[in-house]
Design an enzyme around this catalytic site. Sequence first.
Site, PDB file in Angstrom:
ATOM      1  N   LYS A   1       0.837  -1.206   0.000  1.00 31.65           N
ATOM      2  CA  LYS A   1       0.000   0.000   0.000  1.00 31.65           C
ATOM      3  C   LYS A   1       0.870   1.254   0.000  1.00 31.65           C
ATOM      4  CE  LYS A   1      -3.840  -2.283   2.421  1.00 31.65           C
ATOM      5  NZ  LYS A   1      -4.562  -2.471   3.687  1.00 31.65           N
TER       6      LYS A   1
ATOM      7  N   GLN B   1      -3.825  -1.406   9.969  1.00 28.19           N
ATOM      8  CA  GLN B   1      -3.954  -2.727   9.350  1.00 28.19           C
ATOM      9  C   GLN B   1      -4.523  -3.734  10.348  1.00 28.19           C
ATOM     10  OE1 GLN B   1      -3.532  -3.205   6.146  1.00 28.19           O
ATOM     11  NE2 GLN B   1      -3.779  -5.417   6.092  1.00 28.19           N
TER      12      GLN B   1
ATOM     13  N   ASP C   1     -10.338   3.548   4.782  1.00 25.32           N
ATOM     14  CA  ASP C   1     -10.745   2.140   4.706  1.00 25.32           C
ATOM     15  C   ASP C   1     -12.264   2.009   4.647  1.00 25.32           C
ATOM     16  OD1 ASP C   1      -8.766   0.152   4.590  1.00 25.32           O
ATOM     17  OD2 ASP C   1      -8.249   0.387   6.713  1.00 25.32           O
TER      18      ASP C   1
HETATM   19  N1  GUN Z   1      -6.791  -6.371   6.712  1.00 25.12           N
HETATM   20  C1  GUN Z   1      -7.242  -7.028   5.624  1.00 25.12           C
HETATM   21  N2  GUN Z   1      -7.795  -6.180   4.743  1.00 25.12           N
HETATM   22  C2  GUN Z   1      -7.690  -4.949   5.288  1.00 25.12           C
HETATM   23  C3  GUN Z   1      -8.073  -3.653   4.846  1.00 25.12           C
HETATM   24  O1  GUN Z   1      -8.658  -3.438   3.773  1.00 25.12           O
HETATM   25  N3  GUN Z   1      -7.781  -2.637   5.689  1.00 25.12           N
HETATM   26  C4  GUN Z   1      -7.179  -2.821   6.877  1.00 25.12           C
HETATM   27  N4  GUN Z   1      -6.943  -1.758   7.647  1.00 25.12           N
HETATM   28  N5  GUN Z   1      -6.806  -4.018   7.326  1.00 25.12           N
HETATM   29  C5  GUN Z   1      -7.065  -5.065   6.519  1.00 25.12           C
END
Ligand code: GUN
Length: 292
Positions: free
Chosen positions: A52, A96, A119
Site C-alpha cells: 500500500k 492494518q 478504509d
Molecule cells: N486487513 C485485511 N484487509 C484490510 C483492509 O482493507 N484494511 C485494513 N486496515 N486491514 C485489513
Amino acid sequence: MTLIDGKETAQQIRLELAEEVEKIKKNGGKIPHLAAILVGEDPASDTYVRMKVKDCEQIGYKSTLIRYDADISEAELLAKVEEINQDEDIDGLIVQLPLPDHISSEKITFAIRPEKDVDGFHPINIGRMAKGLPAYVAATPHGVLELIKRYEIPTSGKHCVVIGRSDIVGTPVSILMSRKAYPGNATVTMCHSRTPNIPEITRQADIIIAALGRPEFVTADMVKEGAVVIDVGTSRVEDPSKKSGFGLKGDVKFDEVAEKCSYITPVPGGVGPMTRASLLYNTMLAAKNSVY
Ligand code: GUN
C-alpha cells in the site's frame, strides 16, 4: 464471454490518479498523504501494508508507515490515532487488521476520524453509505462496483445475488447494488450460511457476487446462461506447482462457470488488484475534501 481484467483496470486507475497528482502539483494544491499503522510482525499484514505504501510512492502521494511491536498497549495506539487525527498534513489513516488480541479492533477503528477513514470501516462511513450520502466505501465493495462501472455492465432492474454477509464485503455490496444509482438499482438477494437453497436462488441471478470465502463454491449448475459473475474469494490453497507452495482460489469454479457467463472475474487478477487502487482513490477523495 468477457474476462474482467482487474489488474489492467487497477493500473488504469493508478494512472488516472498519478495524472491528478501532477495537476495538483502544478496548481500548488494538497498532495494526498496516507498514513498506515502496522502492529506486530504478521508476514501477510507486513506485505499488504508495504504494498500500500509502495503504491502511494509510485503515483506521487506522500505516505507514512508507523510500525509498533505486538506488545504496544491499546492506550498508546489510541493516542497515536488521535495524534494523526489532528495532523493536518495527513489525509487518510489506516490501521492494518487484524490487531493483537489485547487490542480492540472496534475501539481503534471507531477512534479514527471519519474524515480520514479511507478504509471506510467507521460506522459513520457505513451509515452514510447506507443512506446514499457521500462516504468512503471500503476497498473491496468499491473495487467490485468500479469493475461493473468500467465494463459498463447493466445493473438496473437486474437480479443480483450476493453470497456472503460479511460486514466488509457482502453487506455493503448488497446495499450498494440496491441503491438508486449506477451501479445499483438492482433487485438484491443476499444468501449466507443459513440459506437452505442457494443454488436455486443463484440460478435466477443476472449478476452473482460471490464473497463467502469457500474455494470453488459456485459451480456451473448454479449459474444461469449469460450471467455476470464477480468472484471476491481469495482463499489460500496448497499448490505444489508454485514456488511459494500455495496459490489463490476464488469462490467460483472458474473453468466450468466461465463457459456460461457473459462476464467473469478471474482469481487472481480480478477483484483483488482493485482493492489497493480503491484505497488510493479514497485517499485522493480525502485530500480533496470531496466526501466531507
Ligand atoms: N486487513 C485485511 N484487509 C484490510 C483492509 O482493507 N484494511 C485494513 N486496515 N486491514 C485489513
